[in-house]
Write a protein that holds these residues in place. Sequence first.
Motif, mmCIF file in Angstrom:
data_model
loop_
_atom_site.group_PDB
_atom_site.id
_atom_site.type_symbol
_atom_site.label_atom_id
_atom_site.label_comp_id
_atom_site.label_asym_id
_atom_site.label_seq_id
_atom_site.Cartn_x
_atom_site.Cartn_y
_atom_site.Cartn_z
ATOM 1 N N GLY A 123 22.722 35.334 4.468
ATOM 2 C CA GLY A 123 21.985 33.806 4.328
ATOM 3 C C GLY A 123 22.576 33.434 3.064
ATOM 4 O O GLY A 123 23.718 34.237 2.296
ATOM 5 N N SER A 124 22.888 32.506 2.625
ATOM 6 C CA SER A 124 22.889 31.787 0.928
ATOM 7 C C SER A 124 20.920 31.273 0.231
ATOM 8 O O SER A 124 20.320 31.227 0.381
ATOM 9 C CB SER A 124 23.554 30.545 1.111
ATOM 10 O OG SER A 124 22.298 29.216 1.804
ATOM 11 N N ILE A 125 21.470 31.432 -1.104
ATOM 12 C CA ILE A 125 20.728 30.899 -1.842
ATOM 13 C C ILE A 125 21.132 30.215 -2.761
ATOM 14 O O ILE A 125 21.876 29.729 -3.328
ATOM 15 C CB ILE A 125 20.432 32.461 -3.158
ATOM 16 C CG1 ILE A 125 20.070 33.818 -2.344
ATOM 17 C CG2 ILE A 125 19.703 32.091 -3.857
ATOM 18 C CD1 ILE A 125 18.609 32.959 -1.561
ATOM 19 N N PRO A 126 20.091 29.077 -2.523
ATOM 20 C CA PRO A 126 20.443 27.623 -3.323
ATOM 21 C C PRO A 126 19.933 27.990 -4.845
ATOM 22 O O PRO A 126 18.555 27.436 -5.001
ATOM 23 C CB PRO A 126 19.464 26.566 -2.555
ATOM 24 C CG PRO A 126 18.420 27.521 -1.914
ATOM 25 C CD PRO A 126 18.837 28.927 -1.709
ATOM 26 N N VAL A 127 20.793 28.360 -5.957
ATOM 27 C CA VAL A 127 20.551 28.507 -7.166
ATOM 28 C C VAL A 127 20.001 27.706 -8.305
ATOM 29 O O VAL A 127 19.034 27.650 -7.902
ATOM 30 C CB VAL A 127 21.437 29.511 -7.833
ATOM 31 C CG1 VAL A 127 21.466 29.455 -8.958
ATOM 32 C CG2 VAL A 127 22.506 30.430 -7.011
ATOM 33 N N VAL A 128 20.717 26.051 -7.587
ATOM 34 C CA VAL A 128 20.059 25.235 -8.579
ATOM 35 C C VAL A 128 18.447 24.877 -8.118
ATOM 36 O O VAL A 128 17.796 24.189 -8.260
ATOM 37 C CB VAL A 128 21.032 24.038 -7.885
ATOM 38 C CG1 VAL A 128 20.446 23.039 -8.793
ATOM 39 C CG2 VAL A 128 22.304 24.468 -9.456
ATOM 40 N N PRO A 259 26.872 20.000 -15.119
ATOM 41 C CA PRO A 259 26.981 21.013 -12.949
ATOM 42 C C PRO A 259 25.901 21.924 -13.845
ATOM 43 O O PRO A 259 25.729 22.493 -14.921
ATOM 44 C CB PRO A 259 27.930 21.379 -12.925
ATOM 45 C CG PRO A 259 28.911 20.941 -13.361
ATOM 46 C CD PRO A 259 28.614 19.733 -14.789
ATOM 47 N N VAL A 260 24.651 22.179 -12.572
ATOM 48 C CA VAL A 260 23.768 23.079 -12.322
ATOM 49 C C VAL A 260 23.050 22.516 -13.797
ATOM 50 O O VAL A 260 21.762 22.939 -13.212
ATOM 51 C CB VAL A 260 24.765 24.998 -13.274
ATOM 52 C CG1 VAL A 260 23.490 25.384 -13.282
ATOM 53 C CG2 VAL A 260 25.679 24.883 -12.046
ATOM 54 N N ILE A 261 23.204 22.813 -14.968
ATOM 55 C CA ILE A 261 21.769 22.405 -15.983
ATOM 56 C C ILE A 261 21.520 20.983 -15.512
ATOM 57 O O ILE A 261 20.336 20.870 -15.842
ATOM 58 C CB ILE A 261 22.292 22.337 -17.520
ATOM 59 C CG1 ILE A 261 23.083 23.559 -17.787
ATOM 60 C CG2 ILE A 261 21.455 21.556 -19.031
ATOM 61 C CD1 ILE A 261 23.825 23.846 -19.091
ATOM 62 N N GLY A 262 22.339 20.440 -15.251
ATOM 63 C CA GLY A 262 21.826 18.529 -15.024
ATOM 64 C C GLY A 262 20.696 18.527 -13.911
ATOM 65 O O GLY A 262 19.762 17.783 -14.404
ATOM 66 N N PRO A 263 20.972 18.955 -13.075
ATOM 67 C CA PRO A 263 20.018 19.023 -12.021
ATOM 68 C C PRO A 263 18.924 19.995 -11.918
ATOM 69 O O PRO A 263 17.337 19.340 -10.991
ATOM 70 C CB PRO A 263 20.838 19.584 -10.750
ATOM 71 C CG PRO A 263 21.959 19.945 -10.748
ATOM 72 C CD PRO A 263 22.766 19.941 -12.395
ATOM 73 N N ILE A 264 18.728 20.980 -12.909
ATOM 74 C CA ILE A 264 17.798 21.804 -12.926
ATOM 75 C C ILE A 264 16.538 21.090 -13.965
ATOM 76 O O ILE A 264 16.132 20.739 -13.791
ATOM 77 C CB ILE A 264 18.527 23.240 -13.307
ATOM 78 C CG1 ILE A 264 18.877 23.633 -12.707
ATOM 79 C CG2 ILE A 264 16.934 23.830 -14.036
ATOM 80 C CD1 ILE A 264 19.665 25.288 -13.204
ATOM 81 N N PHE A 265 17.479 20.167 -15.226
ATOM 82 C CA PHE A 265 17.073 20.129 -16.140
ATOM 83 C C PHE A 265 16.748 18.580 -16.100
ATOM 84 O O PHE A 265 15.473 17.852 -17.092
ATOM 85 C CB PHE A 265 16.992 20.953 -17.420
ATOM 86 C CG PHE A 265 17.151 21.840 -18.035
ATOM 87 C CD1 PHE A 265 15.460 22.567 -18.660
ATOM 88 C CD2 PHE A 265 18.198 22.827 -17.721
ATOM 89 C CE1 PHE A 265 15.409 24.023 -18.121
ATOM 90 C CE2 PHE A 265 18.175 24.496 -17.861
ATOM 91 C CZ PHE A 265 16.766 24.954 -18.289
ATOM 92 N N PHE A 266 17.272 17.482 -16.033
ATOM 93 C CA PHE A 266 17.222 16.384 -15.882
ATOM 94 C C PHE A 266 17.637 15.177 -15.041
ATOM 95 O O PHE A 266 18.236 14.198 -15.101
ATOM 96 C CB PHE A 266 19.060 16.106 -17.126
ATOM 97 C CG PHE A 266 18.918 16.269 -18.358
ATOM 98 C CD1 PHE A 266 17.704 16.956 -18.524
ATOM 99 C CD2 PHE A 266 19.984 17.809 -18.274
ATOM 100 C CE1 PHE A 266 18.443 17.363 -20.397
ATOM 101 C CE2 PHE A 266 20.009 17.854 -20.121
ATOM 102 C CZ PHE A 266 19.067 17.989 -20.355
ATOM 103 N N ARG A 267 16.884 16.573 -13.558
ATOM 104 C CA ARG A 267 16.829 14.991 -12.590
ATOM 105 C C ARG A 267 15.187 15.481 -11.920
ATOM 106 O O ARG A 267 15.221 16.010 -10.748
ATOM 107 C CB ARG A 267 17.641 15.706 -11.288
ATOM 108 C CG ARG A 267 19.360 15.198 -12.289
ATOM 109 C CD ARG A 267 20.180 15.455 -10.357
ATOM 110 N NE ARG A 267 21.509 15.195 -10.567
ATOM 111 C CZ ARG A 267 22.533 16.032 -10.256
ATOM 112 N NH1 ARG A 267 22.419 16.084 -8.930
ATOM 113 N NH2 ARG A 267 24.232 15.115 -10.258
ATOM 114 N N GLN A 268 14.405 15.031 -13.264
ATOM 115 C CA GLN A 268 12.644 15.590 -12.855
ATOM 116 C C GLN A 268 11.942 14.471 -12.984
ATOM 117 O O GLN A 268 12.369 13.963 -13.321
ATOM 118 C CB GLN A 268 12.727 16.887 -13.741
ATOM 119 C CG GLN A 268 13.422 18.646 -13.661
ATOM 120 C CD GLN A 268 12.837 19.098 -12.425
ATOM 121 O OE1 GLN A 268 11.783 18.239 -11.465
ATOM 122 N NE2 GLN A 268 13.621 19.732 -12.225
#
Length: 429
Positions: A123-128, A259-268
């Motif tokens: 399968g796949s892991i959605p890391v973000v 990339p990566v950082i933006g969706p995790i910390f700044f789309r909340q």
Amino acid sequence: MSTTIPSVPAPGVTDQPQVITLVSKKVPVMYAVLTLALAAAVGFSSQAGDTTFRLATRHDVYKLPAITVPAEATAWVMVALMSLCTAESVRRYRARRTTPLWLTAVFSVVGMTGFLSWAAAGGSIPVVGLLAGALTLAVPLVFGALGGVLGERAGVVNIAIDGQLLAGAFAAAIVGSIAGSAWAGVLGAMAAGALVALVLGVFAITYFVDQVIVGVVLNVLVIGFTSFMFSQVLAPNTESLNSPPRLGPVAIPVLGDIPVIGPIFFRQSPLVYLLYVAVVVVAWALYRTRWGLRVRAVGEHPKAADTVGINVVRTRYRTVLIAGAIAGAGGAFYTLVSVQQFNREMTGGAGYIALAAVIFGKWDPIRATLAALLFGFASNLQGVLSVIGSPVPSEFMLMLPYVVTIFAVAGLVGRSRGPAAVGVPYRKG
């Protein structure tokens, strides 16, 4: 006439002070246990196929490519690296040196990579999504942990964190529904948390009642009160009293596109951005202001603080009220971000996890925040593995957040000492 006889040290005795370093063996033992656990899981339940780690979402402007690795081979490589980390921890223990934090971080990342590679085979892991969801789920834990740090730094054991979270969720639903404003709900949640803290302060600070007993009783009291109000008031009037506005995700321009950082910390949610501010302000105030110095003084040695003119009782009351308001803001997460409606006992004991984060973080706001994020990650990991159809038993999935809590506090925290006067009532004179 006087004669001076030079002192002759006894054989084997030196005039130089010696420093004895006490090193706990819990960390290398826990490293070894976790390494053997992963090795046993991979060895007894072989998983064929590849695991894909997705590093982008469909909304990203710049998309990073996914990483695909052979599941079982990667897991064994991670077991080998974990063994090396364990050997290094043992070497440091034998040399009477503590295991550094960076080694624990490396061990954790390596171990989690190996576990995910094995658990998500085929399968796949959605890391973000995994990390962003972990941050979201950690919001009430971080707010609760900050409240716990402040209360205990002032010398008051805050077992009532769960009650403050639940009272905050209840008040946020009602105030937000009546006012039609989510931010009014947040203010209501803070007021409710401060009210629970005030009751704690009256009994613990003024009347010298055992703080642990008061905290437990308050938790039970809040559960009973909110459950009664839900069934008698909120359920029959859902539209008017239990339908608060939602604090949905808000992307910060430019930062949200990283990339990566933006969706995790700044789309909340805005409540997450408020959390960032709260962590910085609490850490700064506790260590960089006169108020923070006084708080730490009354938590370590209240009699000495009293002798230099610090009002111990007033300082403890103020700090406990601020701590309750912060924890109450965390309760607003449940009804304004997560569910958008109050339900019975919806915190699920999160206050006790927050209290564990306080101990794991050694009563430091930054470390307690990181510990709360770890527990949030464990909670979100449970959901992600269930969705992708992992071979890990569902019963273990439900246990995962609490298992991580036990391992973290019992095995990785090492030796820790809370404020010297925490839980001790102060009687002037």
